[in-house]
Scaffold this motif. Structure first.
Motif, PDB file in Angstrom:
ATOM      1  N   GLU A  73       6.824   2.528  -4.635  1.00 12.10           N
ATOM      2  CA  GLU A  73       5.941   3.363  -3.811  1.00 12.10           C
ATOM      3  C   GLU A  73       4.619   3.607  -4.505  1.00 12.10           C
ATOM      4  O   GLU A  73       3.890   4.005  -3.731  1.00 12.10           O
ATOM      5  N   GLY A  74       4.600   3.172  -5.643  1.00  8.79           N
ATOM      6  CA  GLY A  74       3.275   3.331  -6.135  1.00  8.79           C
ATOM      7  C   GLY A  74       2.261   2.357  -5.493  1.00  8.79           C
ATOM      8  O   GLY A  74       1.121   2.456  -5.741  1.00  8.79           O
ATOM      9  N   TYR A  75       2.815   1.261  -4.843  1.00  4.30           N
ATOM     10  CA  TYR A  75       1.679   0.428  -4.004  1.00  4.30           C
ATOM     11  C   TYR A  75       1.141   0.877  -2.855  1.00  4.30           C
ATOM     12  O   TYR A  75       0.268   0.259  -2.217  1.00  4.30           O
ATOM     13  N   LEU A  76       1.882   1.974  -2.385  1.00  3.51           N
ATOM     14  CA  LEU A  76       1.435   2.342  -0.918  1.00  3.51           C
ATOM     15  C   LEU A  76       0.132   2.710  -0.930  1.00  3.51           C
ATOM     16  O   LEU A  76      -0.506   2.487   0.228  1.00  3.51           O
ATOM     17  N   GLU A  77      -0.566   3.569  -1.933  1.00  6.46           N
ATOM     18  CA  GLU A  77      -1.821   3.893  -1.809  1.00  6.46           C
ATOM     19  C   GLU A  77      -3.004   2.953  -2.237  1.00  6.46           C
ATOM     20  O   GLU A  77      -3.901   3.134  -2.019  1.00  6.46           O
ATOM     21  N   PHE A  78      -2.466   1.500  -2.073  1.00  6.54           N
ATOM     22  CA  PHE A  78      -3.545   0.410  -2.214  1.00  6.54           C
ATOM     23  C   PHE A  78      -3.592  -0.702  -0.932  1.00  6.54           C
ATOM     24  O   PHE A  78      -4.128  -1.521  -1.011  1.00  6.54           O
ATOM     25  N   CYS A  79      -2.840  -0.019   0.175  1.00  3.74           N
ATOM     26  CA  CYS A  79      -2.684  -1.098   1.160  1.00  3.74           C
ATOM     27  C   CYS A  79      -2.670  -0.472   2.538  1.00  3.74           C
ATOM     28  O   CYS A  79      -2.057   0.818   2.679  1.00  3.74           O
ATOM     29  N   ASP A  80      -2.949  -0.921   3.698  1.00  2.98           N
ATOM     30  CA  ASP A  80      -2.891  -0.398   5.077  1.00  2.98           C
ATOM     31  C   ASP A  80      -1.449  -0.494   5.499  1.00  2.98           C
ATOM     32  O   ASP A  80      -1.011   0.233   6.300  1.00  2.98           O
ATOM     33  N   ARG A  81      -0.836  -1.652   5.131  1.00  5.01           N
ATOM     34  CA  ARG A  81       0.510  -1.943   5.622  1.00  5.01           C
ATOM     35  C   ARG A  81       1.238  -2.227   4.406  1.00  5.01           C
ATOM     36  O   ARG A  81       0.687  -3.304   3.631  1.00  5.01           O
TER      37      ARG A  81
END
Length: 152
Positions: A73-81
């Motif tokens: 869930e910490g990866y979500l802020e680094f991508c568009d999808r």
């Protein structure tokens, strides 16, 4: 014989990542495996698209691999999808429905579920694109000059 990681057999998640990267390349995405978007995080695949879009794919080879992952869930802020990359045998009902789904093997993949885009802020996009480019250039430099010392 020198210690060469390329001689090590690929782990199941790495095989999935290879197939996913091949598929995304056919859609004009540039991919980096095992990319670090921020300290303490390492994504399996980060892909930069032809229009500057950034996708992250987290590869899971088993139920245990998925249930032990506490960072995704910490990866979500680094991508568009955001996508999960799994093989046909993976119990895909475990995966959150709001994320994307890519079925893969070591040679190719298929996007089964496209997630809604959550567009990055322009400053974050610029920073991630620059980090992606620098990381890719350093990896390429490392192939040309394996003895060079630099940080990634």
């Amino acid at each position: 014989m020198p210690d060469d990681m390329s001689l090590d057999p690929l782990r199941p998640g790495q095989l999935l990542a290879r197939g996913i990267c091949r598929h995304l390349a056919s859609h004009d995405f540039a991919c980096l495996e095992e990319f670090i978007p921020a300290p303490g995080l390492r994504v399996d695949v980060m892909a930069l698209g032809p229009k500057g879009e950034i996708w992250i794919v987290e590869c899971k080879s088993s139920r245990a691999d998925f249930t032990s992952d506490r960072k995704w869930e910490g990866y979500l802020e680094f991508c568009d999808r955001y996508f999960w990359g799994v093989d046909e045998a993976f119990p895909s009902e475990l995966l959150p429905l709001e994320s994307g789904l890519i079925l893969a093997d070591a040679y190719d993949a298929e996007i089964v579920r496209m997630p809604e885009a959550d567009k990055l802020a322009p400053a974050r996009r610029k920073a991630m694109t620059a980090r992606f480019a620098r990381h890719a250039a350093r990896r390429l430099q490392g192939l040309r000059d394996p003895g060079a010392i630099f940080s990634i």
